[in-house]
Design a protein around this motif. Structure first.
Motif, PDB file in Angstrom:
ATOM      1  N   PHE A  83      19.777  45.480  16.469  1.00 24.28           N
ATOM      2  CA  PHE A  83      18.416  45.002  16.713  1.00 24.28           C
ATOM      3  C   PHE A  83      18.222  43.628  16.084  1.00 24.28           C
ATOM      4  N   SER A  99      11.483  45.341  22.924  1.00 24.88           N
ATOM      5  CA  SER A  99      11.348  46.607  22.196  1.00 24.88           C
ATOM      6  C   SER A  99      11.642  47.839  23.046  1.00 24.88           C
ATOM      7  N   ASN A 157      14.150  49.756  23.702  1.00 27.81           N
ATOM      8  CA  ASN A 157      14.962  50.868  23.202  1.00 27.81           C
ATOM      9  C   ASN A 157      14.344  51.572  22.001  1.00 27.81           C
ATOM     10  N   LEU A 158      13.092  51.268  21.715  1.00 25.13           N
ATOM     11  CA  LEU A 158      12.419  51.840  20.551  1.00 25.13           C
ATOM     12  C   LEU A 158      11.271  52.741  20.986  1.00 25.13           C
ATOM     13  N   THR A 159      10.883  53.659  20.106  1.00 23.03           N
ATOM     14  CA  THR A 159       9.795  54.593  20.395  1.00 23.03           C
ATOM     15  C   THR A 159       8.576  54.231  19.561  1.00 23.03           C
ATOM     16  N   LYS A 212      10.137  53.096  16.064  1.00 22.25           N
ATOM     17  CA  LYS A 212      11.338  53.648  15.413  1.00 22.25           C
ATOM     18  C   LYS A 212      12.466  53.673  16.433  1.00 22.25           C
ATOM     19  N   ASP A 213      13.717  53.687  15.938  1.00 17.66           N
ATOM     20  CA  ASP A 213      14.831  53.960  16.838  1.00 17.66           C
ATOM     21  C   ASP A 213      15.284  55.377  16.550  1.00 17.66           C
ATOM     22  N   ASN A 214      16.168  55.914  17.362  1.00 19.45           N
ATOM     23  CA  ASN A 214      16.497  57.339  17.211  1.00 19.45           C
ATOM     24  C   ASN A 214      17.577  57.612  16.171  1.00 19.45           C
TER      25      ASN A 214
END
Length: 177
Positions: free
Chosen positions: A49, A55, A57-59, A73-75
């Motif tokens: 990142f 953004s 790929n982020l939640t 957040k990322d997983n």
């Protein structure tokens, strides 16, 4: 057996190949070292990142949005937070004790470690409006004179309690608020 002997003779005679093998060995050792626990920030991001990246790929963290700004957040990394502005990563931060800056300053390190890496003139000191001004502040090291990219060390009672890498939004002490 003849093929292996041929390869060994080539390796023995070819300096370039020796260098390649040596570099491969070094990188293998380096990867092993990282698995030892400390995972670090780079000067412009964390892992894959980078500041300014999309953004997608982020939640988004529920309830964190204020206008065009939200926390994500990322997983993979529970202790890493991403501040998103206009759908781009603006700040990546952590208070995790196994996190370290690009130049070796660890969360939990004494503030003196910062001054071993930087001179006081190269640090932009920002008082935390919610804490004791004598004990709670942030020290930002800017990578460039335009203050477009930097690393911020959040200090409380003489100890680094958080590391952030980001753009000019590092000066905002309230995050998205």
């Amino acid at each position: 057996g003849g093929y292996i002997m041929f390869l060994m003779r080539c390796i023995k005679e070819d300096r370039l190949l020796k260098m390649v093998c040596f570099c491969f060995l070094l990188s293998a050792c380096n990867t092993f070292e990282k698995k030892g626990g400390l995972s670090g920030f780079s000067e412009n991001g964390f892992e894959d990142f980078k500041i300014g990246d999309n953004s997608q790929n982020l939640t988004e963290v529920d309830g964190s949005r204020v206008g065009d700004c939200f926390i994500a957040k990322d997983n993979k990394n529970e202790d890493i937070e991403f501040q998103i502005m206009n759908n781009r990563i603006s700040i990546i931060s952590s208070i995790g004790s196994n996190r370290i800056s690009y130049n070796g300053i660890k969360v939990g390190a004494p503030e003196a470690e910062i001054y071993k890496k930087y001179t006081a003139e190269n640090l932009d000191k920002r008082i935390n409006p919610y804490g004791d001004p004598k004990k709670d502040y942030s020290l930002i090291h800017w990578n460039d004179s335009a203050k477009k990219l930097g690393t911020r060390y959040d200090v409380e009672n003489g100890v680094v309690f958080g590391i952030r890498v980001g753009n000019s939004n590092l000066t905002l002490m309230e995050g998205c608020a």
